[in-house]
Design an enzyme around this catalytic site. Sequence first.
Site, short mmCIF file in Angstrom:
data_model
loop_
_atom_site.label_atom_id
_atom_site.label_comp_id
_atom_site.label_asym_id
_atom_site.label_seq_id
_atom_site.Cartn_x
_atom_site.Cartn_y
_atom_site.Cartn_z
N GLN A 87 -0.45 19.31 12.89
CA GLN A 87 -1.28 20.33 12.25
C GLN A 87 -1.67 21.44 13.22
OE1 GLN A 87 -4.63 17.37 11.63
NE2 GLN A 87 -5.85 19.21 12.00
N CYS A 122 -6.04 18.97 8.31
CA CYS A 122 -5.65 17.56 8.21
C CYS A 122 -5.52 17.11 6.77
CB CYS A 122 -6.67 16.69 8.95
SG CYS A 122 -8.35 16.83 8.29
N HIS A 135 -12.11 13.84 9.00
CA HIS A 135 -10.66 13.86 9.25
C HIS A 135 -9.95 13.04 8.17
CE1 HIS A 135 -7.01 14.44 11.43
NE2 HIS A 135 -6.89 13.18 11.85
#
Length: 350
Positions: free
Chosen positions: A146, A152, A293
């Site tokens: 990424q 993410c 995340h």
Amino acid sequence: MKYTILALLVIVIAFASAKSSLNNEFEFLLKGHVPASNSAVLGMYEAFLQKYKGKTFEVNHDMDRFMTFKANVERIIAHNSNPERTFDMGINHLSDLTQKERLAYYNLMDPQNCSATASKRRVYNAEAPDYFNWVDQDVVSPVKDQKSCGSCWTFSTTGAIESHYKINTGEEELFSEQELIDCPDAERYDTHGCKGGLPSYAFNFIKEVGLETENSYPYLARDSVCTYDAEELRVTTDGPFNITAGDEEQLKEELFNNGPVSVSFHVKEDFLDYTSGVYSVSDCPDTEQDVNHAVLAVGYGTTDDGMDYWIVKNSWSEVWGDEGFFKIERGVNMCAIAMCNSYPLNVRKV
């Protein structure tokens, strides 16, 4: 004298094998088996610069970064020297950055509320086995990178779509993270490009709009203007199946019976240095408001000494962690890993 010779030998081996893992090459130092002298750490830093930056050490330019690198190495050695640890730490492409800089690199500074209504529970006849990994079934797409963008959630989304596409169609395809960054309406889907979003909402966007391939809408690692072409859309879904928050047994059942699952959790600073083992810490936030995340759960298992774990695909490239993957403790909601999980239903060609 013996320690000095070992340290120098490790440094020489590092330069002779630029393609292999620096953590393997410097294992004696990083595990605390030989003293980490300034010269030994400098040799490690020079190998780090060569491998990740494609350059050589310059005293006037790189000394501040070397001091940051040295502090990170000392912290890694202290962790790896603890016999009670469940995971090992090591150097990676971000090891010359401070903890704050690394969190900012992936936009992990601000957690996101991920609450979602659970889907109706399914009942399965067969019990899930003790160990299972979708990688072994050849349906998990390659680890991606990424880069410096808080995207993410798009990689978690495409990773799930790619796996379920392979399961349902037998075909391999990579799909566009950039379309998910650029095109969903922020108010409608609560997605914010490089500043965060949720896979469950992204699955709804794909249901309503469709998703292009990565080749037709390539990744830029930054926010851009939406340019999707309706004629290029290649995949759709019936939307998300949302797993009940906190229910890791249901997560196990759905993962085994249907495919990889998008999961979210809270990244602490020490997770950034993970290389192997089962990530488990005693003081990690674990509510729906703490996740920062999104990743992809692809399997599960149990260690020889009885610790249950999830096998998870990350989006920080193959140079991070265990070739881009990690294990995290299962059954205890480690770092909120059980609070925000979903997968796409009926993934198919447009």
